[in-house]
Design a protein around this motif. Sequence first.
Motif, mmCIF file in Angstrom:
data_model
loop_
_atom_site.group_PDB
_atom_site.id
_atom_site.type_symbol
_atom_site.label_atom_id
_atom_site.label_comp_id
_atom_site.label_asym_id
_atom_site.label_seq_id
_atom_site.Cartn_x
_atom_site.Cartn_y
_atom_site.Cartn_z
ATOM 1 N N LEU A 64 63.024 57.912 50.853
ATOM 2 C CA LEU A 64 62.486 59.271 50.964
ATOM 3 C C LEU A 64 61.369 59.498 49.946
ATOM 4 C CD1 LEU A 64 62.666 61.981 52.386
ATOM 5 C CD2 LEU A 64 64.428 62.677 50.764
ATOM 6 N N TYR A 65 61.578 59.005 48.732
ATOM 7 C CA TYR A 65 60.560 59.106 47.683
ATOM 8 C C TYR A 65 59.271 58.406 48.114
ATOM 9 C CZ TYR A 65 58.197 57.657 43.329
ATOM 10 O OH TYR A 65 57.262 57.390 42.356
ATOM 11 N N GLY A 66 59.396 57.190 48.662
ATOM 12 C CA GLY A 66 58.215 56.437 49.086
ATOM 13 C C GLY A 66 57.446 57.140 50.186
ATOM 14 N N THR A 67 58.172 57.681 51.160
ATOM 15 C CA THR A 67 57.517 58.410 52.255
ATOM 16 C C THR A 67 56.801 59.649 51.712
ATOM 17 O OG1 THR A 67 59.219 57.665 53.801
ATOM 18 C CG2 THR A 67 57.902 59.568 54.467
ATOM 19 N N PHE A 68 57.463 60.348 50.810
ATOM 20 C CA PHE A 68 56.917 61.572 50.220
ATOM 21 C C PHE A 68 55.603 61.301 49.492
ATOM 22 C CE2 PHE A 68 57.656 64.890 46.657
ATOM 23 C CZ PHE A 68 56.870 65.829 47.307
ATOM 24 N N ILE A 69 55.611 60.358 48.542
ATOM 25 C CA ILE A 69 54.387 60.122 47.757
ATOM 26 C C ILE A 69 53.302 59.456 48.599
ATOM 27 C CG2 ILE A 69 55.591 60.082 45.539
ATOM 28 C CD1 ILE A 69 55.320 57.036 45.532
ATOM 29 N N ALA A 70 53.709 58.757 49.687
ATOM 30 C CA ALA A 70 52.705 58.193 50.592
ATOM 31 C C ALA A 70 51.940 59.314 51.284
ATOM 32 C CB ALA A 70 53.384 57.292 51.627
ATOM 33 N N LEU A 71 52.665 60.308 51.798
ATOM 34 C CA LEU A 71 52.021 61.416 52.505
ATOM 35 C C LEU A 71 51.241 62.320 51.547
ATOM 36 C CD1 LEU A 71 54.870 62.294 55.029
ATOM 37 C CD2 LEU A 71 52.738 61.071 55.482
ATOM 38 N N LEU A 102 73.535 49.982 61.603
ATOM 39 C CA LEU A 102 72.682 49.861 60.425
ATOM 40 C C LEU A 102 71.333 49.244 60.746
ATOM 41 C CD1 LEU A 102 75.393 48.600 57.889
ATOM 42 C CD2 LEU A 102 74.457 50.910 58.092
ATOM 43 N N ASP A 103 71.253 48.436 61.799
ATOM 44 C CA ASP A 103 70.022 47.717 62.108
ATOM 45 C C ASP A 103 69.209 48.434 63.184
ATOM 46 O OD1 ASP A 103 69.119 44.511 63.510
ATOM 47 O OD2 ASP A 103 68.197 45.608 61.859
ATOM 48 N N SER A 104 69.179 49.754 63.100
ATOM 49 C CA SER A 104 68.476 50.517 64.139
ATOM 50 C C SER A 104 66.997 50.690 63.845
ATOM 51 C CB SER A 104 69.122 51.886 64.311
ATOM 52 O OG SER A 104 68.951 52.650 63.137
ATOM 53 N N ALA A 105 66.529 50.252 62.690
ATOM 54 C CA ALA A 105 65.122 50.390 62.332
ATOM 55 C C ALA A 105 64.480 49.007 62.234
ATOM 56 C CB ALA A 105 64.987 51.132 61.005
ATOM 57 N N ILE A 106 63.197 48.929 62.533
ATOM 58 C CA ILE A 106 62.484 47.646 62.502
ATOM 59 C C ILE A 106 62.191 47.222 61.069
ATOM 60 C CG2 ILE A 106 60.407 46.424 63.253
ATOM 61 C CD1 ILE A 106 60.193 48.468 65.537
ATOM 62 N N PHE A 107 61.697 48.169 60.260
ATOM 63 C CA PHE A 107 61.277 47.848 58.890
ATOM 64 C C PHE A 107 62.180 48.485 57.831
ATOM 65 C CE2 PHE A 107 57.376 47.678 61.484
ATOM 66 C CZ PHE A 107 57.026 46.349 61.281
ATOM 67 N N GLY A 108 63.446 48.684 58.147
ATOM 68 C CA GLY A 108 64.386 49.159 57.136
ATOM 69 C C GLY A 108 64.821 50.599 57.298
ATOM 70 N N SER A 109 63.936 51.467 57.773
ATOM 71 C CA SER A 109 64.296 52.875 57.993
ATOM 72 C C SER A 109 63.356 53.472 59.025
ATOM 73 C CB SER A 109 64.214 53.677 56.689
ATOM 74 O OG SER A 109 62.862 53.909 56.324
ATOM 75 N N ASP A 110 63.799 54.553 59.654
ATOM 76 C CA ASP A 110 62.962 55.213 60.658
ATOM 77 C C ASP A 110 61.664 55.741 60.055
ATOM 78 O OD1 ASP A 110 64.644 54.824 62.858
ATOM 79 O OD2 ASP A 110 65.910 56.501 62.282
ATOM 80 N N SER A 111 61.739 56.273 58.829
ATOM 81 C CA SER A 111 60.528 56.823 58.207
ATOM 82 C C SER A 111 59.512 55.720 57.915
ATOM 83 C CB SER A 111 60.883 57.572 56.917
ATOM 84 O OG SER A 111 61.413 56.691 55.946
ATOM 85 N N THR A 112 59.997 54.546 57.519
ATOM 86 C CA THR A 112 59.092 53.422 57.274
ATOM 87 C C THR A 112 58.467 52.949 58.582
ATOM 88 O OG1 THR A 112 60.401 52.723 55.369
ATOM 89 C CG2 THR A 112 58.901 51.105 56.300
ATOM 90 N N ASP A 113 59.290 52.864 59.633
ATOM 91 C CA ASP A 113 58.765 52.501 60.954
ATOM 92 C C ASP A 113 57.653 53.464 61.364
ATOM 93 O OD1 ASP A 113 60.681 50.569 60.970
ATOM 94 O OD2 ASP A 113 61.907 51.447 62.556
#
Length: 552
Positions: A51-58, A239-250
């Motif tokens: 969540l932190y990574g997505t936040f500071i990316a945006l 647990l493996d529902s995302a390609i790159f680790g999480s939906d937000s990263t995808d």
Amino acid sequence: MWKSHPKALPFLFLSEMWERFGYYLMIGIFTLYLKDVETGFAMTEAEASDLYGTFIALVFLTPFIGGLVADRYLGYRTSIISGGIMMGAGYLMMGIHSLPMLYLAMTLVIVGNGFFKPNISTLLGNFYNDEEYKSKKDEGYNIFYMGINVGAFICNFFGAVFENLFGWAAAFSVAGVGMFIGVIVFVLGTKHYGDKTAKKGTQEGDMPFWKIVMFILVPSVVFGIIGWLIKGVASDVNLDSAIFGSDSTDAFIFACIPVVLFYSSLYFKAKAEDKRPIGALLAIFAVVILFWAVFKLNGSALNNWGDKYTDREVTGIAKTVTDKIYLTKELEYKKDSVALYDQAFRIQKKDGEVIKEVNYPLYFRNVAKEKLPAEEAKVSVWASNLSQSINPFWVIALTPLIVAFFTYLRSRKKEPSTPTKIAFGLLISALSVLVMVLAVKAGQNGSEKVSVLWLFANYGVITIGELLLSPMGLSVVSKLSPVNITSLMMGGWFLATSIGNKLSGVLASMWDKYDDKANFFWVNFGLLMFATLLMFALLKQLNKVMKEKGIN
């Protein structure tokens, strides 16, 4: 200091100081708040880091659009004020214990920063474009940059005091108050801004805004939605529902695809004389992504290191002083009902709920046996977010030395080119990671707490890398960009920063997967060394392009 500079400088300096005060106070406690079991959201390290990574990316993606809107439609004054108000409101709302409110607050900060951050810097530059101030431009920006780091340094002390006394909501409120003070200071300086805050409108050669929306924004939103939906939503049973680790990263990676393709098209469609400069900038953008990926671990993995792996006990006179000003928290060495963590400090959950056990407070888990207090004795530990003030401390201390060093080299006609400075900045940043490898060894892989001096050493080294790279990056964009797409290429720099920030969150979310924490830092070292080698491989061509343009 102010006399030979525009009268607007003190107001812009203080506005930016208070804005950064609010932002870095919030960033310093953000992941700690998310992971707090009692009064936060009890997130795991991976969840909080993602969540932190997505936040500071945006946060670093929106300045591109905010800058264009201010340039062409709103003007700088309106954009800065409205952006500041949105950010202040967002900080105030973060303390409301509700995930939907947290996401709304984050959205306000993301959009508000897009309007505030690029435009106050551009406004400052407008004053130094006047003939009487041109020779003072570098000095003016150095003063302005110092304001950023003064705000970033002092804010964590306020955050610690208010969190210790009143809780997370109060600390976030202080960030909001700081932001509103910044807006008020900016408004008070209005009479000194003259026509410098007016919108420029669309200039000849500018790409129409509708094209930017249609060819960058709309495709990014569509691709982002596809990335979010493509494998569904992650859950405890899937647990493996995302390609790159999480939906937000995808979603973020997919959203970047059309933007990267657009910037690539700028190179292929450019005039012959512009191809090499654009190609040089795109190469630099690609390389610095990895720098930001490691540097931005300060708010996630390194914040976690300061919280769980660093000896924060205060004794003697220091204890007396820090206790009185509420920079410390008192912990009792006594068993009670606490959250269950495994030996690697991974929080344990069942069906999404935190498992409890009867044990001593988590802080004492890796205190050396000979240093453990007596049963029911109390110790004072400094607030872990204070480690976030180490980097701005080094920026304030080292900036004059770095400036003096290059001034000396310039006087002897030996100053390296801007790309050369960036290359060495990457190399020095890579060396900083080795400090943390040694810190892990010193603490026997987290089984014993280590001195805070390890963090001081790590930040000290990477700050030198930052000072060689970050200001130089902005400089090289302004020097090499073709006139008609300067704003777009500056947006490319912010895009590279944004992607790096998201990658930082991805890296930090992998922390719990490494049993030997030294391997986590070896991965970061490898990424930075790869970027360093790539930059040195490109150096000859980059310097050639700079020379062709008659710039250094």
